[in-house]
Design a protein around this motif. Structure first.
Motif, PDB file in Angstrom:
ATOM      1  N   THR A  40      42.747  42.716  48.783  1.00 18.12           N
ATOM      2  CA  THR A  40      42.239  42.036  49.963  1.00 18.12           C
ATOM      3  C   THR A  40      42.504  42.869  51.206  1.00 18.12           C
ATOM      4  O   THR A  40      41.611  43.025  52.061  1.00 18.12           O
ATOM      5  CB  THR A  40      42.891  40.652  50.096  1.00 18.12           C
ATOM      6  N   GLU A  41      43.694  43.437  51.317  1.00 18.98           N
ATOM      7  CA  GLU A  41      44.001  44.317  52.445  1.00 18.98           C
ATOM      8  C   GLU A  41      43.111  45.557  52.418  1.00 18.98           C
ATOM      9  O   GLU A  41      42.623  46.001  53.458  1.00 18.98           O
ATOM     10  CB  GLU A  41      45.468  44.740  52.399  1.00 18.98           C
ATOM     11  N   HIS A  42      42.894  46.116  51.230  1.00 20.17           N
ATOM     12  CA  HIS A  42      42.036  47.286  51.090  1.00 20.17           C
ATOM     13  C   HIS A  42      40.616  46.976  51.559  1.00 20.17           C
ATOM     14  O   HIS A  42      39.999  47.774  52.279  1.00 20.17           O
ATOM     15  CB  HIS A  42      42.024  47.748  49.630  1.00 20.17           C
ATOM     16  N   LEU A  43      40.105  45.813  51.166  1.00 22.20           N
ATOM     17  CA  LEU A  43      38.727  45.469  51.517  1.00 22.20           C
ATOM     18  C   LEU A  43      38.576  45.123  52.995  1.00 22.20           C
ATOM     19  O   LEU A  43      37.471  45.208  53.534  1.00 22.20           O
ATOM     20  CB  LEU A  43      38.223  44.316  50.645  1.00 22.20           C
ATOM     21  N   ASN A  44      39.648  44.741  53.665  1.00 21.45           N
ATOM     22  CA  ASN A  44      39.570  44.543  55.106  1.00 21.45           C
ATOM     23  C   ASN A  44      39.327  45.865  55.822  1.00 21.45           C
ATOM     24  O   ASN A  44      38.664  45.898  56.861  1.00 21.45           O
ATOM     25  CB  ASN A  44      40.840  43.884  55.633  1.00 21.45           C
ATOM     26  N   LYS A  45      39.846  46.962  55.270  1.00 21.06           N
ATOM     27  CA  LYS A  45      39.648  48.281  55.862  1.00 21.06           C
ATOM     28  C   LYS A  45      38.325  48.912  55.417  1.00 21.06           C
ATOM     29  O   LYS A  45      37.668  49.584  56.192  1.00 21.06           O
ATOM     30  CB  LYS A  45      40.794  49.215  55.465  1.00 21.06           C
ATOM     31  N   HIS A  46      37.969  48.700  54.148  1.00 21.87           N
ATOM     32  CA  HIS A  46      36.792  49.335  53.554  1.00 21.87           C
ATOM     33  C   HIS A  46      35.786  48.258  53.171  1.00 21.87           C
ATOM     34  O   HIS A  46      35.689  47.866  52.003  1.00 21.87           O
ATOM     35  CB  HIS A  46      37.197  50.150  52.329  1.00 21.87           C
ATOM     36  N   LYS A  47      35.041  47.791  54.137  1.00 17.12           N
ATOM     37  CA  LYS A  47      34.179  46.621  53.945  1.00 17.12           C
ATOM     38  C   LYS A  47      33.027  46.859  52.968  1.00 17.12           C
ATOM     39  O   LYS A  47      32.515  45.933  52.372  1.00 17.12           O
ATOM     40  CB  LYS A  47      33.634  46.171  55.285  1.00 17.12           C
ATOM     41  N   LYS A  48      32.604  48.100  52.783  1.00 16.93           N
ATOM     42  CA  LYS A  48      31.453  48.371  51.924  1.00 16.93           C
ATOM     43  C   LYS A  48      31.836  48.821  50.520  1.00 16.93           C
ATOM     44  O   LYS A  48      31.003  49.319  49.779  1.00 16.93           O
ATOM     45  CB  LYS A  48      30.562  49.415  52.578  1.00 16.93           C
ATOM     46  N   ASP A  49      33.055  48.637  50.141  1.00 17.53           N
ATOM     47  CA  ASP A  49      33.523  49.008  48.805  1.00 17.53           C
ATOM     48  C   ASP A  49      33.182  47.880  47.839  1.00 17.53           C
ATOM     49  O   ASP A  49      34.006  47.029  47.502  1.00 17.53           O
ATOM     50  CB  ASP A  49      35.032  49.277  48.840  1.00 17.53           C
ATOM     51  N   TYR A  50      31.950  47.887  47.383  1.00 15.03           N
ATOM     52  CA  TYR A  50      31.446  46.771  46.583  1.00 15.03           C
ATOM     53  C   TYR A  50      32.006  46.762  45.162  1.00 15.03           C
ATOM     54  O   TYR A  50      32.159  45.695  44.567  1.00 15.03           O
ATOM     55  CB  TYR A  50      29.922  46.785  46.555  1.00 15.03           C
ATOM     56  N   THR A  52      35.054  47.573  44.275  1.00 10.79           N
ATOM     57  CA  THR A  52      36.363  46.948  44.366  1.00 10.79           C
ATOM     58  C   THR A  52      36.231  45.455  44.597  1.00 10.79           C
ATOM     59  O   THR A  52      36.994  44.660  44.052  1.00 10.79           O
ATOM     60  CB  THR A  52      37.184  47.596  45.489  1.00 10.79           C
ATOM     61  N   ARG A  53      35.240  45.062  45.391  1.00  6.05           N
ATOM     62  CA  ARG A  53      35.004  43.642  45.647  1.00  6.05           C
ATOM     63  C   ARG A  53      34.689  42.913  44.344  1.00  6.05           C
ATOM     64  O   ARG A  53      35.177  41.809  44.094  1.00  6.05           O
ATOM     65  CB  ARG A  53      33.860  43.467  46.645  1.00  6.05           C
ATOM     66  N   ARG A  54      33.899  43.537  43.483  1.00  4.34           N
ATOM     67  CA  ARG A  54      33.559  42.932  42.201  1.00  4.34           C
ATOM     68  C   ARG A  54      34.813  42.768  41.343  1.00  4.34           C
ATOM     69  O   ARG A  54      35.032  41.728  40.718  1.00  4.34           O
ATOM     70  CB  ARG A  54      32.535  43.782  41.458  1.00  4.34           C
ATOM     71  N   GLY A  55      35.662  43.799  41.309  1.00  4.08           N
ATOM     72  CA  GLY A  55      36.909  43.701  40.557  1.00  4.08           C
ATOM     73  C   GLY A  55      37.814  42.620  41.098  1.00  4.08           C
ATOM     74  O   GLY A  55      38.458  41.890  40.336  1.00  4.08           O
ATOM     75  N   LEU A  56      37.847  42.485  42.424  1.00  5.08           N
ATOM     76  CA  LEU A  56      38.660  41.440  43.049  1.00  5.08           C
ATOM     77  C   LEU A  56      38.167  40.056  42.644  1.00  5.08           C
ATOM     78  O   LEU A  56      38.962  39.181  42.300  1.00  5.08           O
ATOM     79  CB  LEU A  56      38.624  41.586  44.570  1.00  5.08           C
ATOM     80  N   ILE A  57      36.861  39.866  42.648  1.00  7.95           N
ATOM     81  CA  ILE A  57      36.293  38.564  42.280  1.00  7.95           C
ATOM     82  C   ILE A  57      36.618  38.237  40.827  1.00  7.95           C
ATOM     83  O   ILE A  57      36.931  37.088  40.487  1.00  7.95           O
ATOM     84  CB  ILE A  57      34.776  38.545  42.555  1.00  7.95           C
ATOM     85  N   LYS A  58      36.577  39.248  39.947  1.00  8.01           N
ATOM     86  CA  LYS A  58      36.925  39.015  38.549  1.00  8.01           C
ATOM     87  C   LYS A  58      38.401  38.636  38.403  1.00  8.01           C
ATOM     88  O   LYS A  58      38.749  37.760  37.610  1.00  8.01           O
ATOM     89  CB  LYS A  58      36.613  40.248  37.712  1.00  8.01           C
ATOM     90  N   MET A  59      39.274  39.275  39.185  1.00  8.07           N
ATOM     91  CA  MET A  59      40.699  38.950  39.130  1.00  8.07           C
ATOM     92  C   MET A  59      40.959  37.537  39.618  1.00  8.07           C
ATOM     93  O   MET A  59      41.786  36.815  39.044  1.00  8.07           O
ATOM     94  CB  MET A  59      41.504  39.931  39.968  1.00  8.07           C
ATOM     95  N   VAL A  60      40.280  37.137  40.682  1.00  3.59           N
ATOM     96  CA  VAL A  60      40.449  35.778  41.205  1.00  3.59           C
ATOM     97  C   VAL A  60      40.014  34.761  40.150  1.00  3.59           C
ATOM     98  O   VAL A  60      40.676  33.745  39.935  1.00  3.59           O
ATOM     99  CB  VAL A  60      39.672  35.600  42.526  1.00  3.59           C
ATOM    100  N   GLY A  61      38.920  35.051  39.453  1.00  6.74           N
ATOM    101  CA  GLY A  61      38.459  34.159  38.386  1.00  6.74           C
ATOM    102  C   GLY A  61      39.446  34.082  37.241  1.00  6.74           C
ATOM    103  O   GLY A  61      39.710  33.000  36.696  1.00  6.74           O
ATOM    104  N   ARG A  62      40.026  35.219  36.860  1.00 10.43           N
ATOM    105  CA  ARG A  62      41.013  35.235  35.779  1.00 10.43           C
ATOM    106  C   ARG A  62      42.245  34.439  36.178  1.00 10.43           C
ATOM    107  O   ARG A  62      42.800  33.671  35.385  1.00 10.43           O
ATOM    108  CB  ARG A  62      41.394  36.677  35.446  1.00 10.43           C
ATOM    109  N   ARG A  63      42.687  34.612  37.445  1.00 10.33           N
ATOM    110  CA  ARG A  63      43.855  33.862  37.924  1.00 10.33           C
ATOM    111  C   ARG A  63      43.556  32.367  37.941  1.00 10.33           C
ATOM    112  O   ARG A  63      44.400  31.557  37.564  1.00 10.33           O
ATOM    113  CB  ARG A  63      44.250  34.346  39.317  1.00 10.33           C
ATOM    114  N   ARG A  64      42.338  31.987  38.355  1.00  8.35           N
ATOM    115  CA  ARG A  64      41.959  30.577  38.388  1.00  8.35           C
ATOM    116  C   ARG A  64      42.000  29.971  36.997  1.00  8.35           C
ATOM    117  O   ARG A  64      42.476  28.843  36.800  1.00  8.35           O
ATOM    118  CB  ARG A  64      40.566  30.433  38.989  1.00  8.35           C
TER     119      ARG A  64
END
Length: 89
Positions: A40-50, A52-64
């Protein structure tokens, strides 16, 4: 991001159920939460890193899913974990 061995060990010992526990839902959620915070901190700096955003969304789903499993099978452990990690319910 990969944790150093000591960082990962600290996260595991903070949330393990018994002494040799490395794979319980509590440990998995703790590790995922740390990675999610870092990304999340990384994506605040690098807004167009799609990618990484996809990997983050998958991690959030796994945690849920892990949190839902824990809530269904052991509600008291779920409440303790959510309080300790500061997650929304």
């Amino acid at each position: 991001m990969s944790f150093t061995k000591t960082e990962k060990t600290d996260l595991i010992t903070a949330s393990h159920v018994h002494e040799t526990d490395t794979g319980s839902p509590e440990v998995q959620v703790s590790l995922l939460t740390a990675r999610i915070q870092y990304l999340t901190e990384h994506l605040n700096k690098h807004k167009k890193d799609y990618a990484t955003r996809r990997g983050l969304i998958k991690m959030v789903g796994r945690r849920r899913k892990l949190l839902r499993y824990l809530a269904n099978n052991s509600p008291e452990r779920h409440i303790q974990l959510v309080d300790r990690l500061g997650l929304k319910k």
